[in-house]
Enzyme design. Sequence first.
Site, PDB file in Angstrom:
ATOM      1  N   PRO A 142       2.450  64.565   8.508  1.00 54.37           N
ATOM      2  CA  PRO A 142       1.257  63.766   8.184  1.00 54.37           C
ATOM      3  C   PRO A 142       1.612  62.412   7.589  1.00 54.37           C
ATOM      4  CG  PRO A 142       1.655  65.377   6.458  1.00 54.37           C
ATOM      5  CD  PRO A 142       2.734  65.585   7.491  1.00 54.37           C
ATOM      6  N   GLY A 143       0.777  61.440   7.874  1.00 53.96           N
ATOM      7  CA  GLY A 143       0.859  60.148   7.202  1.00 53.96           C
ATOM      8  C   GLY A 143      -0.369  60.014   6.322  1.00 53.96           C
ATOM      9  N   TYR A 192      -9.031  48.062  14.032  1.00 50.03           N
ATOM     10  CA  TYR A 192      -9.672  49.207  14.690  1.00 50.03           C
ATOM     11  C   TYR A 192     -11.163  49.308  14.392  1.00 50.03           C
ATOM     12  CZ  TYR A 192      -4.853  50.722  13.541  1.00 50.03           C
ATOM     13  OH  TYR A 192      -3.511  50.798  13.320  1.00 50.03           O
ATOM     14  N   CYS A 238      -9.166  31.791   6.969  1.00 54.72           N
ATOM     15  CA  CYS A 238      -9.797  30.872   7.918  1.00 54.72           C
ATOM     16  C   CYS A 238      -9.748  31.505   9.296  1.00 54.72           C
ATOM     17  CB  CYS A 238      -9.062  29.546   7.921  1.00 54.72           C
ATOM     18  SG  CYS A 238      -9.168  28.762   6.324  1.00 54.72           S
TER      19      CYS A 238
HETATM   20  C1  LIG Z   1       2.069  57.530  12.633  1.00 55.37           C
HETATM   21  C2  LIG Z   1       2.770  58.778  12.897  1.00 55.37           C
HETATM   22  C3  LIG Z   1       2.460  59.929  12.158  1.00 55.37           C
HETATM   23  C4  LIG Z   1       1.383  59.978  11.123  1.00 55.37           C
HETATM   24  O1  LIG Z   1       0.123  59.791  11.654  1.00 55.37           O
HETATM   25  P1  LIG Z   1      -1.151  60.014  10.727  1.00 55.37           P
HETATM   26  O2  LIG Z   1      -2.295  59.827  11.649  1.00 55.37           O
HETATM   27  O3  LIG Z   1      -1.101  58.996   9.650  1.00 55.37           O
HETATM   28  O4  LIG Z   1      -1.053  61.399  10.185  1.00 55.37           O
HETATM   29  C5  LIG Z   1       3.204  61.067  12.415  1.00 55.37           C
HETATM   30  N1  LIG Z   1       4.183  61.073  13.337  1.00 55.37           N
HETATM   31  C6  LIG Z   1       4.502  59.989  14.075  1.00 55.37           C
HETATM   32  C7  LIG Z   1       5.593  60.059  15.060  1.00 55.37           C
HETATM   33  C8  LIG Z   1       3.797  58.816  13.873  1.00 55.37           C
HETATM   34  O5  LIG Z   1       4.111  57.748  14.626  1.00 55.37           O
END
Ligand SMILES: *Cc1c(COP(=O)(O)O)cnc(C)c1O
Length: 454
Positions: free
Chosen positions: A293-294, A335, A364
């Site tokens: 997860p990110g 987005y 700007c």
């Molecule tokens: C960006 C990315 C993530 C995380 O994505 P999220 O939508 O932030 O959870 C995980 N794996 C890879 C390979 C990514 O490029």
Amino acid sequence: MLVWPVGRLACGLLGIGNEGYRMIATQYDGKVLTEVAGFSLNQLVAGYGSPIYLYDAALIRQRCQDLKAFETVRFAQKACSNLSILGLLKQQGVVVDAVSAGEILRALAVGYSPTSDPPEIVYTSDIFDREALEMVAEHRLHCNLGSPDMIEQLAAVQPGAEITLRINPGFGHGHSQKTNTGGPQSKHGIWHEQLPECLERAAACGLTVVGLHMHIGSGTDLEHLAQVCQAMDQCARMVGPSLKTISAGGGLPTVYRAGQSGMDLAAYYQLWDEVRGGLEATFGHSVHLELEPGRYLVAESGYLLTEIRAVKRMGDNLFYLVDAGFNNLARPILYGAYHPMAICPAPGRAAGPNQDVVVGGPLCESGDIFTQEDGGVVSRRSLPGAEVGDLLVIGCTGAYGSVMASNYNSKPLAAEILLDEGQLRIIRRRQPLEEMIASERSVWEATEPAAALR
Ligand SMILES: *Cc1c(COP(=O)(O)O)cnc(C)c1O
């Protein structure tokens, strides 16, 4: 420390974190918010200026807790790569991925080991740029290869290495080309039909495929997830018993606004755990399950504080113009992303009744609008009545916020502050203006002889 001791039995505990996760943004969206983690927002801006990124450490820890059932949680550090955020996640037993030489440097700088098992740092990308490949070779990093050409490139610098392959299963998820990570229009991963060929290429140059990875982004759609799981299962059986790890990728959703729903983490875990269980039975050895997860771990923890510097009317539209722009937070212009917003009235002032406003920044550039939808359509937001000097709080900015910031319009990068159990820590100082121009030079003012440059 990398292996969660509760293992797969903790599945039933997952629901608890889930509920909190659905609520946070909606608690303050469109309202008055004067404190984060017990700190007065007015005092923070009085002390450290505006704009500032704030992070609530407790929320990051909570999100780590939610995912305890997964043996390995690998943070996609591109979402928020400040060293202190990485360090906090490391304390929670979360490992990282890196997509560039710079991200490898960050992971090493906070003490992640390059050579542990399972690897604490994985290089995941669709290319090796030369700088990254050099660093991968130097530290013998585990790599997740997203293009067939990377196989021979890695073998040349890391003979005999174990590798992971990132697979594009032929379908994606998501409505926007900018966020879709699968299917024929995606640049990510190895096309599923090319897996047999890539296994041969890897074997031919002495690499062993021990991992498979799919990052498709599943939203909250369990049916779609089941499709991804099935694709993983099929690919894993092609690889055979050398396979030690499967990675479900990232894409766990964050709730940014009322009406969105979160992921049923227990159901999510169960689907992946079934794939893993089936592979273990076939291969006769354990198979590791990773999650990557990110945003899930960091999005809700972040707030962008910014001061309202002008309130003006343009025909039917009332504008709040703030001192942060898409140089600080690019998701809305990129987005049409929705972020919850709140007003913090200046000390001694009260907020007025809610009104529909457009929120814009100082750049700007007519697209410098925080209240916009996909395609750049300007929309209005119901926010409390505010005046110059009040603060606007933009919420859920912990992921893809400060990391996407730029120096456009020669604006310096904002400070970042971590709030943790009554403690305030500056984790990035505001970029001094001089630093912003330090790597440039005017050749017209050059004092060195021109010969020095040849
Ligand atoms: C960006 C990315 C993530 C995380 O994505 P999220 O939508 O932030 O959870 C995980 N794996 C890879 C390979 C990514 O490029």
